[in-house]
Design a protein around this motif. Structure first.
Motif, PDB file in Angstrom:
ATOM      1  N   ILE A 477       0.902  -1.016   0.031  1.00 55.93           N
ATOM      2  CA  ILE A 477       0.022   0.084   0.068  1.00 55.93           C
ATOM      3  C   ILE A 477       0.949   1.423  -0.149  1.00 55.93           C
ATOM      4  CG2 ILE A 477      -1.794   1.352   1.512  1.00 55.93           C
ATOM      5  CD1 ILE A 477      -2.845  -1.239   2.078  1.00 55.93           C
ATOM      6  N   GLY A 478       0.615   2.172  -1.129  1.00 60.71           N
ATOM      7  CA  GLY A 478       1.496   3.369  -1.253  1.00 60.71           C
ATOM      8  C   GLY A 478       2.879   3.031  -1.622  1.00 60.71           C
ATOM      9  N   TRP A 479       3.261   1.878  -2.121  1.00 67.53           N
ATOM     10  CA  TRP A 479       4.332   1.497  -2.828  1.00 67.53           C
ATOM     11  C   TRP A 479       4.475   2.211  -4.233  1.00 67.53           C
ATOM     12  CZ3 TRP A 479       6.168  -0.995  -7.179  1.00 67.53           C
ATOM     13  CH2 TRP A 479       7.512  -1.567  -7.168  1.00 67.53           C
ATOM     14  N   LYS A 480       5.907   2.780  -4.465  1.00 69.02           N
ATOM     15  CA  LYS A 480       5.887   3.624  -5.644  1.00 69.02           C
ATOM     16  C   LYS A 480       7.071   2.557  -6.307  1.00 69.02           C
ATOM     17  CE  LYS A 480       4.180   7.889  -4.492  1.00 69.02           C
ATOM     18  NZ  LYS A 480       4.561   9.339  -4.356  1.00 69.02           N
ATOM     19  N   ALA A 481       7.266   2.630  -7.527  1.00 69.02           N
ATOM     20  CA  ALA A 481       8.565   2.123  -8.275  1.00 69.02           C
ATOM     21  C   ALA A 481       9.579   2.822  -8.012  1.00 69.02           C
ATOM     22  CB  ALA A 481       7.936   1.921  -9.779  1.00 69.02           C
ATOM     23  N   PRO A 482      10.693   2.322  -7.857  1.00 76.71           N
ATOM     24  CA  PRO A 482      11.955   2.944  -7.599  1.00 76.71           C
ATOM     25  C   PRO A 482      12.442   3.815  -8.786  1.00 76.71           C
ATOM     26  CG  PRO A 482      12.439   0.536  -7.590  1.00 76.71           C
ATOM     27  CD  PRO A 482      11.133   0.717  -7.660  1.00 76.71           C
ATOM     28  N   ARG A 483      13.143   4.709  -8.717  1.00 77.99           N
ATOM     29  CA  ARG A 483      13.907   5.505  -9.849  1.00 77.99           C
ATOM     30  C   ARG A 483      14.897   5.418  -9.683  1.00 77.99           C
ATOM     31  NH1 ARG A 483      15.404  10.398  -8.314  1.00 77.99           N
ATOM     32  NH2 ARG A 483      14.973  11.186  -6.343  1.00 77.99           N
ATOM     33  N   ASP A 484      15.819   5.528 -10.718  1.00 74.26           N
ATOM     34  CA  ASP A 484      17.078   5.300 -10.940  1.00 74.26           C
ATOM     35  C   ASP A 484      17.974   6.699 -10.590  1.00 74.26           C
ATOM     36  OD1 ASP A 484      19.875   4.729 -11.599  1.00 74.26           O
ATOM     37  OD2 ASP A 484      19.276   4.779 -13.743  1.00 74.26           O
ATOM     38  N   VAL A 485      18.451   6.506  -9.400  1.00 75.43           N
ATOM     39  CA  VAL A 485      19.195   7.737  -8.718  1.00 75.43           C
ATOM     40  C   VAL A 485      20.539   8.172  -9.399  1.00 75.43           C
ATOM     41  CG1 VAL A 485      17.915   7.807  -6.686  1.00 75.43           C
ATOM     42  CG2 VAL A 485      20.066   6.486  -6.641  1.00 75.43           C
ATOM     43  N   THR A 486      21.092   7.069  -9.960  1.00 75.22           N
ATOM     44  CA  THR A 486      22.445   7.168 -10.651  1.00 75.22           C
ATOM     45  C   THR A 486      22.445   8.209 -11.904  1.00 75.22           C
ATOM     46  OG1 THR A 486      22.107   5.231 -11.967  1.00 75.22           O
ATOM     47  CG2 THR A 486      23.142   4.882  -9.595  1.00 75.22           C
ATOM     48  N   LYS A 487      21.384   7.953 -12.419  1.00 73.41           N
ATOM     49  CA  LYS A 487      21.441   8.776 -13.780  1.00 73.41           C
ATOM     50  C   LYS A 487      21.279  10.368 -13.471  1.00 73.41           C
ATOM     51  CE  LYS A 487      18.154   9.616 -17.608  1.00 73.41           C
ATOM     52  NZ  LYS A 487      16.806   9.126 -18.279  1.00 73.41           N
ATOM     53  N   LYS A 488      20.573  10.838 -12.314  1.00 72.89           N
ATOM     54  CA  LYS A 488      20.754  12.045 -12.084  1.00 72.89           C
ATOM     55  C   LYS A 488      22.230  12.579 -11.645  1.00 72.89           C
ATOM     56  CE  LYS A 488      18.385  15.665  -8.972  1.00 72.89           C
ATOM     57  NZ  LYS A 488      17.176  15.911  -8.252  1.00 72.89           N
ATOM     58  N   THR A 489      22.660  11.698 -10.879  1.00 68.94           N
ATOM     59  CA  THR A 489      24.011  11.566 -10.318  1.00 68.94           C
ATOM     60  C   THR A 489      25.019  12.032 -11.169  1.00 68.94           C
ATOM     61  OG1 THR A 489      23.528  10.498  -8.326  1.00 68.94           O
ATOM     62  CG2 THR A 489      25.973  11.180  -8.845  1.00 68.94           C
ATOM     63  N   ASN A 490      24.858  11.308 -12.504  1.00 69.10           N
ATOM     64  CA  ASN A 490      25.799  11.528 -13.869  1.00 69.10           C
ATOM     65  C   ASN A 490      25.683  12.590 -14.603  1.00 69.10           C
ATOM     66  OD1 ASN A 490      26.960   8.886 -13.007  1.00 69.10           O
ATOM     67  ND2 ASN A 490      25.506   7.842 -14.368  1.00 69.10           N
TER      68      ASN A 490
END
Length: 511
Positions: A477-490
């Motif tokens: 309940i309330g779960w959201k798909a994880p996003r790629d944080v490495t893309k923003k870091t690059n």
């Protein structure tokens, strides 16, 4: 003849001299007032002008006011509707709240041929099941008045089943935008639910969701207290399942939906029995043993009953606290009335020698009821004769139970849990508590065994239905798909490198 002398006016008597008159006091007073305050004089009344003196313009204005304005076609139609409503007889439900669609006497309206053809198009078997369920949810919210409490339960049930619920799922829609929409667009715009496309890979199981929500989530997390709250939850889910069956939304799941509906009927009674047992258990016999042998109801510091042991139970406030003599009386009479001869003899022998002891059974979470033995007339007569102040005791037979939702037991490498298959107990339970027990009831508590072969249970932590089905849906309940944080870091690193290179280029230039 002598001439007549002429009479002068001064010799003639006036009328005032002949008759004595009082002066007019009112006239004198008015004269004095006029001298001192000329504004207080009597106002002159203006005469109203005659009809001949009225100006022609005023006559034209009055004639214009008297002439009624001609009504437009819209005003005439409005008056006609008002007159029709005024002559219409008052309904018996005038002033009563509007029906919600959850009344006991409520039945679905017959489907017209046009509606049937339209539903066969949107509920066609070629469409994915989640799309058809979403269409049914949109129309269900339009056909029912989901008030606040009912909507809260229904929203929790839908979230537990994987449906996203929000107050404004598709954003706010103005009246002007609604007027520009057709009927189908309005139904979608007013919906508060949405099933995302990524749910297509999940299994659809109405029975499992209903069993898990009613037996696990509703009792542990939602905490519906009272028979009214329980009926509200079961009626809402049952009404939604009936809607799916009536409109033939997912015919391939008809048997599954019917099975889920039966659990709504069972849960209504079992959930209420669970709450009443929790409020009154463990009963006098099990509490007395817990007090005598160092269980939850014994306070080691004061050598007396724990002061908070009776705080949450529906018992008289002036009840005398349990003492060792009272506890021994409760246990002895229960054994004499409902116990076997071997149990009574062994208990008395060990008590006389001071060797009675109890130990908790490890590696179990409680017990599951398999049989209920109500006291017969002989036991009731025994209590009425020798112990009228005590509650009549019956029996409950149960088997050991492990909660599949509990934390795993910490084991050493190579160690395994003991096999509890065939481990059974027999508890002495008061008759007033046996009415809340049923076959398959699962009780989470600590079980103790006396060295004379008698079992008792301690404080009740929770009680579950016979169809107890824990699930991991509540974790989603309330779960959201994880996003790629490495893309923003690059991207940040590349932008910083560009800034540094630009700074070096400016530093090399000559000015």
């Amino acid at each position: 003849m002598e001439p007549v002398e002429e009479i002068g006016h001064s010799d003639t008597l006036t009328e005032d001299e002949i008759f004595h008159r009082e002066p007019d006091r009112a006239a004198q007073t008015a004269a004095l007032l006029d001298e001192w305050d000329p504004t207080s004089a009597t106002p002159v009344v203006e005469e109203e002008p005659t009809k001949d003196e009225i100006k022609p313009a005023e006559q034209a204005q009055e004639e214009k006011k008297e002439e009624p304005n001609a009504l437009t076609a819209k005003q005439k139609e409005k008056l006609r509707r008002k007159e029709k409503y005024r002559n219409k007889p008052k309904s018996k439900s005038h002033g009563q709240p509007k029906p919600t669609g959850f009344e006991d006497s409520f039945t679905e309206a017959p489907v017209t041929p046009e509606e049937y053809l339209h539903e066969r198009s949107i509920y066609h078997s070629d469409r994915p099941a989640i799309f058809r369920i979403q269409e049914a949810l949109n129309r269900y919210q339009q056909k029912r008045r989901l008030l606040q409490q009912r909507m809260q339960v229904f929203a929790q049930y839908l979230r537990y089943g994987g449906v996203e619920v929000s107050a404004k799922m598709f954003g706010g829609v103005s009246e002007m935008e609604l007027k520009a929409m057709d009927k189908e667009e309005i139904v979608v715009a007013r919906s508060q639910t949405d099933i995302s496309v990524d749910k297509m890979k999940l299994d659809i199981d109405f029975e499992h969701v209903a069993k898990s929500f009613l037996s696990f989530y509703l009792s542990d997390y939602y905490k519906s207290e009272g028979i009214d709250a329980i009926r509200l939850a079961t009626d809402t889910i049952r009404n939604w399942l009936n809607y799916l069956l009536y409109h033939d939304v997912v015919p391939e799941y008809t048997d599954n939906i019917k099975s889920a509906r039966t659990y709504c009927n069972v849960a209504e009674k079992q959930l209420w029995d669970n709450q009443r047992l929790l409020a009154n258990a463990p009963g006098d016999f099990n509490k007395a043993n817990s007090f005598l042998f160092g269980g939850f109801y014994y306070n080691k510091r004061t050598q007396s009953e724990q002061p908070q042991a009776w705080a949450d139970e529906n018992l008289p406030q002036d009840r005398a606290p349990m003492t060792p003599s009272v506890a021994q009386k409760v246990v002895m009479f229960a054994l004499a009335a409902s116990g076997t001869d071997e149990q009574s003899a062994s208990f008395s022998d060990l008590a006389m020698r001071g060797e009675l002891s109890a130990h908790a059974i490890e590696d179990i979470d409680g017990f599951e009821i398999v049989d209920i033995l109500m006291p017969h007339d002989g036991i009731r007569g025994f209590y009425e004769t020798y112990a009228p102040d005590l509650n009549v005791v019956g029996k409950v037979r149960a088997k050991a139970w492990r909660d599949p939702n509990s934390q795993p037991i910490d084991l050493a490498p190579g160690e395994t849990l003991p096999n509890i298959h065939g481990l059974e107990f027999e508890f002495f339970v008061e008759e007033q508590l046996l009415q809340y027990c049923y076959l398959g009831m699962k009780v989470r508590t600590k079980v103790w065994e006396l060295n004379c072969g008698i079992f008792f249970y301690d404080e009740l932590l929770n009680v579950y239905c016979s169809f107890y089905t824990p699930s991991l849906n509540d974790l989603m309940i309330g779960w959201k798909a994880p996003r790629d944080v490495t893309k923003k870091t690059n991207e940040d690193a590349e932008s910083s490198q560009e800034v540094e290179s630009t700074g070096d280029a400016f530093s090399d230039e000559e000015y």
